[in-house]
Scaffold this motif. Structure first.
Motif, mmCIF file in Angstrom:
data_model
loop_
_atom_site.group_PDB
_atom_site.id
_atom_site.type_symbol
_atom_site.label_atom_id
_atom_site.label_comp_id
_atom_site.label_asym_id
_atom_site.label_seq_id
_atom_site.Cartn_x
_atom_site.Cartn_y
_atom_site.Cartn_z
ATOM 1 N N GLY A 21 0.815 -1.211 0.000
ATOM 2 C CA GLY A 21 0.000 0.000 0.000
ATOM 3 C C GLY A 21 0.845 1.256 0.000
ATOM 4 O O GLY A 21 0.565 2.212 -0.729
ATOM 5 N N ASN A 22 1.915 1.264 0.796
ATOM 6 C CA ASN A 22 2.819 2.418 0.838
ATOM 7 C C ASN A 22 3.502 2.641 -0.513
ATOM 8 O O ASN A 22 3.658 3.773 -0.962
ATOM 9 C CB ASN A 22 3.869 2.248 1.932
ATOM 10 N N GLN A 23 3.907 1.548 -1.168
ATOM 11 C CA GLN A 23 4.553 1.657 -2.481
ATOM 12 C C GLN A 23 3.589 2.225 -3.515
ATOM 13 O O GLN A 23 3.967 3.042 -4.359
ATOM 14 C CB GLN A 23 5.051 0.290 -2.948
ATOM 15 N N LEU A 24 2.319 1.806 -3.440
ATOM 16 C CA LEU A 24 1.324 2.291 -4.396
ATOM 17 C C LEU A 24 1.029 3.776 -4.177
ATOM 18 O O LEU A 24 0.908 4.537 -5.138
ATOM 19 C CB LEU A 24 0.040 1.465 -4.293
ATOM 20 N N GLY A 47 2.586 1.314 -16.389
ATOM 21 C CA GLY A 47 1.782 2.515 -16.445
ATOM 22 C C GLY A 47 1.940 3.375 -15.211
ATOM 23 O O GLY A 47 2.763 3.126 -14.336
ATOM 24 N N ARG A 48 1.094 4.390 -15.171
ATOM 25 C CA ARG A 48 1.098 5.399 -14.105
ATOM 26 C C ARG A 48 -0.203 5.246 -13.325
ATOM 27 O O ARG A 48 -1.272 5.140 -13.926
ATOM 28 C CB ARG A 48 1.173 6.770 -14.780
ATOM 29 N N ILE A 49 -0.122 5.242 -12.001
ATOM 30 C CA ILE A 49 -1.322 5.127 -11.182
ATOM 31 C C ILE A 49 -2.073 6.455 -11.217
ATOM 32 O O ILE A 49 -1.506 7.505 -10.928
ATOM 33 C CB ILE A 49 -0.971 4.757 -9.729
ATOM 34 N N THR A 50 -3.352 6.386 -11.581
ATOM 35 C CA THR A 50 -4.175 7.597 -11.612
ATOM 36 C C THR A 50 -5.147 7.653 -10.446
ATOM 37 O O THR A 50 -5.461 8.732 -9.968
ATOM 38 C CB THR A 50 -4.955 7.694 -12.942
ATOM 39 N N VAL A 51 -5.639 6.486 -10.003
ATOM 40 C CA VAL A 51 -6.615 6.448 -8.905
ATOM 41 C C VAL A 51 -6.321 5.249 -8.019
ATOM 42 O O VAL A 51 -6.063 4.148 -8.504
ATOM 43 C CB VAL A 51 -8.067 6.332 -9.445
ATOM 44 N N LEU A 52 -6.376 5.475 -6.699
ATOM 45 C CA LEU A 52 -6.357 4.384 -5.721
ATOM 46 C C LEU A 52 -7.743 4.389 -5.072
ATOM 47 O O LEU A 52 -8.023 5.226 -4.220
ATOM 48 C CB LEU A 52 -5.277 4.610 -4.664
ATOM 49 N N LEU A 58 -9.595 -1.130 -6.047
ATOM 50 C CA LEU A 58 -9.003 -1.217 -7.370
ATOM 51 C C LEU A 58 -7.956 -0.128 -7.541
ATOM 52 O O LEU A 58 -8.111 0.980 -7.046
ATOM 53 C CB LEU A 58 -10.073 -1.061 -8.463
ATOM 54 N N VAL A 59 -6.902 -0.475 -8.260
ATOM 55 C CA VAL A 59 -5.833 0.466 -8.589
ATOM 56 C C VAL A 59 -5.965 0.750 -10.085
ATOM 57 O O VAL A 59 -5.894 -0.167 -10.904
ATOM 58 C CB VAL A 59 -4.450 -0.137 -8.272
ATOM 59 N N ARG A 68 -6.378 0.560 -16.976
ATOM 60 C CA ARG A 68 -6.717 -0.784 -16.473
ATOM 61 C C ARG A 68 -6.997 -0.684 -14.992
ATOM 62 O O ARG A 68 -6.309 0.027 -14.273
ATOM 63 C CB ARG A 68 -5.553 -1.748 -16.702
ATOM 64 N N LYS A 69 -7.998 -1.415 -14.547
ATOM 65 C CA LYS A 69 -8.342 -1.434 -13.131
ATOM 66 C C LYS A 69 -7.904 -2.788 -12.573
ATOM 67 O O LYS A 69 -8.426 -3.827 -12.949
ATOM 68 C CB LYS A 69 -9.833 -1.230 -12.945
ATOM 69 N N ILE A 70 -6.914 -2.738 -11.678
ATOM 70 C CA ILE A 70 -6.300 -3.944 -11.141
ATOM 71 C C ILE A 70 -6.680 -4.085 -9.667
ATOM 72 O O ILE A 70 -6.535 -3.130 -8.900
ATOM 73 C CB ILE A 70 -4.764 -3.875 -11.269
#
Length: 81
Positions: A21-24, A47-52, A58-59, A68-70
């Motif tokens: 979670g900290n890394q994200l 890719g680049r994280i846009t939303v947590l 979902l990331v 993409r929602k992971i």
């Protein structure tokens, strides 16, 4: 009825999940592209994280205009890409 013999996702303890979670969060804040190892996918997701999204867990990872929602628990590793 026999169960399918599919491998299960490895379990992780609270410390490992907190570290992930900290890394994200760090990856989202600095806005750099990262490589994500995702459970059940042969290739890494870049890719680049846009939303947590804490509600859906979902990331959202965007690369070349495609998002993409992971699932959070599906992410095994986060590295600089």
């Amino acid at each position: 009825m026999a169960k399918a013999n599919t491998p299960k996702r490895p379990t992780r303890d609270e410390f490992e999940l907190e570290e992930l979670g900290n890394q994200l969060v760090e990856a989202k804040e600095d806005g750099d592209k990262r490589a994500f190892t995702v459970w059940g996918e042969a290739e890494k997701v870049y890719g680049r994280i846009t939303v947590l999204d804490s509600r859906t867990r979902l990331v959202h990872v965007e690369n070349d205009g495609v998002t993409r929602k992971i699932p959070f628990l599906g992410i095994m590793k986060v590295r600089y890409g």
